[in-house]
Design a protein around this motif. Structure first.
Motif, short mmCIF file in Angstrom:
data_model
loop_
_atom_site.label_atom_id
_atom_site.label_comp_id
_atom_site.label_asym_id
_atom_site.label_seq_id
_atom_site.Cartn_x
_atom_site.Cartn_y
_atom_site.Cartn_z
N LEU A 21 58.02 -0.43 28.71
CA LEU A 21 57.84 0.50 29.82
C LEU A 21 58.07 -0.14 31.18
O LEU A 21 58.41 0.56 32.13
CB LEU A 21 56.43 1.10 29.77
CG LEU A 21 56.09 1.91 28.51
CD1 LEU A 21 54.65 2.41 28.59
CD2 LEU A 21 57.04 3.09 28.35
N TYR A 22 57.86 -1.43 31.28
CA TYR A 22 57.87 -2.04 32.62
C TYR A 22 58.83 -3.22 32.73
O TYR A 22 58.77 -3.96 33.69
CB TYR A 22 56.45 -2.49 32.99
CG TYR A 22 55.43 -1.40 32.85
CD1 TYR A 22 55.42 -0.32 33.74
CD2 TYR A 22 54.51 -1.40 31.82
CE1 TYR A 22 54.50 0.71 33.61
CE2 TYR A 22 53.58 -0.38 31.68
CZ TYR A 22 53.58 0.67 32.59
OH TYR A 22 52.67 1.69 32.45
N ASN A 23 59.69 -3.43 31.74
CA ASN A 23 60.62 -4.55 31.81
C ASN A 23 61.66 -4.31 32.92
O ASN A 23 62.06 -3.19 33.18
CB ASN A 23 61.37 -4.72 30.49
CG ASN A 23 60.43 -5.12 29.37
OD1 ASN A 23 59.28 -5.48 29.61
ND2 ASN A 23 60.90 -5.05 28.14
N GLN A 24 62.10 -5.39 33.54
CA GLN A 24 63.17 -5.28 34.51
C GLN A 24 63.83 -6.63 34.67
O GLN A 24 63.29 -7.66 34.28
CB GLN A 24 62.65 -4.79 35.85
CG GLN A 24 61.67 -5.73 36.56
CD GLN A 24 61.14 -5.10 37.83
OE1 GLN A 24 60.72 -3.95 37.84
NE2 GLN A 24 61.17 -5.85 38.91
N THR A 25 65.02 -6.61 35.25
CA THR A 25 65.75 -7.83 35.56
C THR A 25 65.83 -7.93 37.08
O THR A 25 66.52 -7.13 37.72
CB THR A 25 67.16 -7.81 34.95
OG1 THR A 25 67.05 -7.71 33.53
CG2 THR A 25 67.90 -9.09 35.30
N GLY A 26 65.13 -8.88 37.67
CA GLY A 26 65.07 -8.96 39.12
C GLY A 26 64.44 -7.71 39.68
O GLY A 26 63.31 -7.36 39.32
N GLU A 27 65.16 -7.03 40.55
CA GLU A 27 64.66 -5.79 41.14
C GLU A 27 65.20 -4.55 40.42
O GLU A 27 64.96 -3.43 40.86
CB GLU A 27 65.06 -5.73 42.62
CG GLU A 27 64.47 -6.85 43.47
CD GLU A 27 62.95 -6.81 43.44
OE1 GLU A 27 62.37 -5.71 43.55
OE2 GLU A 27 62.33 -7.89 43.29
#
Length: 219
Positions: A21-27
């Motif tokens: 649900l909350y994974n991201q790469t950088g911004e």
């Protein structure tokens, strides 16, 4: 809660899964991604029903109801870069009935191919089945539906099947007796996907788009 309701209604176990649900790469965020694993048993895999339209002349039928449901759809995402809105409504009893009809029809030799309708709607499923089987399809928009809704709606609880002509009456009678809407939408034929009065795309064009898009993006 939704997964639990589905398991109880369909009698299907969830064997595992993962939710990001909350994974991201950088911004850069990713879309929430639930992955659910379920388990089914096929008594004889040699008699499984494929998605490929292999036999010319077989009739194509749409199972289930189609509504104007485009929230979160592939069309909305690709054409408008928008994935909001309300998702298609889910009727778990209809899903159970659809599964029972498909199992019965497969077991009794009434259908030769079947494909669920999900991302991209009917036209995506038909293209995938045509490419897999190497045969085209000629489609007719049913009365009461506009072509756009017919082709791209992502209403749940639906499938497209190919039916041998000799089994048409038996198949439609079974669907009618059990209360599942069934609509004849076309025939397996030719080397293109054609929608009467709308467009025709050859299998070569569709196969190129299907297989060369990702390699082109990566050079």
């Amino acid at each position: 809660r939704g997964l639990a309701d589905g398991c109880l209604q369909l009698g299907t176990p969830v064997t595992g899964g993962n939710v990001s649900l909350y994974n991201q790469t950088g911004e850069t965020a990713i879309h929430p991604t639930p992955v659910v694993a379920v388990l089914g048993v096929i008594d004889d895999v040699t008699r499984r029903t494929p998605i490929a339209f292999k036999e010319e002349g077989q009739l194509l039928y749409l199972l289930g109801d189609t509504a104007e449901e485009f929230g979160g759809s592939a069309w909305s995402g690709v054409v408008h870069d928008h994935l909001g809105g309300l998702p298609p409504k889910v009727d778990l009893e209809r899903e159970r009935l659809l599964g029972e009809i498909l199992i019965s029809a497969s077991r009794d030799g009434m259908i030769d191919a079947a494909h669920d309708l999900s991302d991209g709607g009917l036209v995506q499923a038909v293209v995938e089945s045509c490419l897999r089987g190497g045969n085209g399809a000629r489609l007719v928009v049913p009365d009461g539906l506009d072509a756009f809704t017919f082709l791209f709606s992502e209403s749940a609880g639906r499938a497209v099947v190919s039916v041998p002509r000799s089994e048409e009456l038996r198949f439609t009678d079974m669907c009618g007796a059990r209360g599942l809407p069934v609509t004849r939408i076309g025939v397996v034929d030719g080397d293109a996907v054609e929608v009467q009065g709308e467009f025709a795309l050859t299998l070569d064009e569709l196969r190129t788009a299907h297989t060369e898009t990702i390699p082109a993006l990566f050079g």
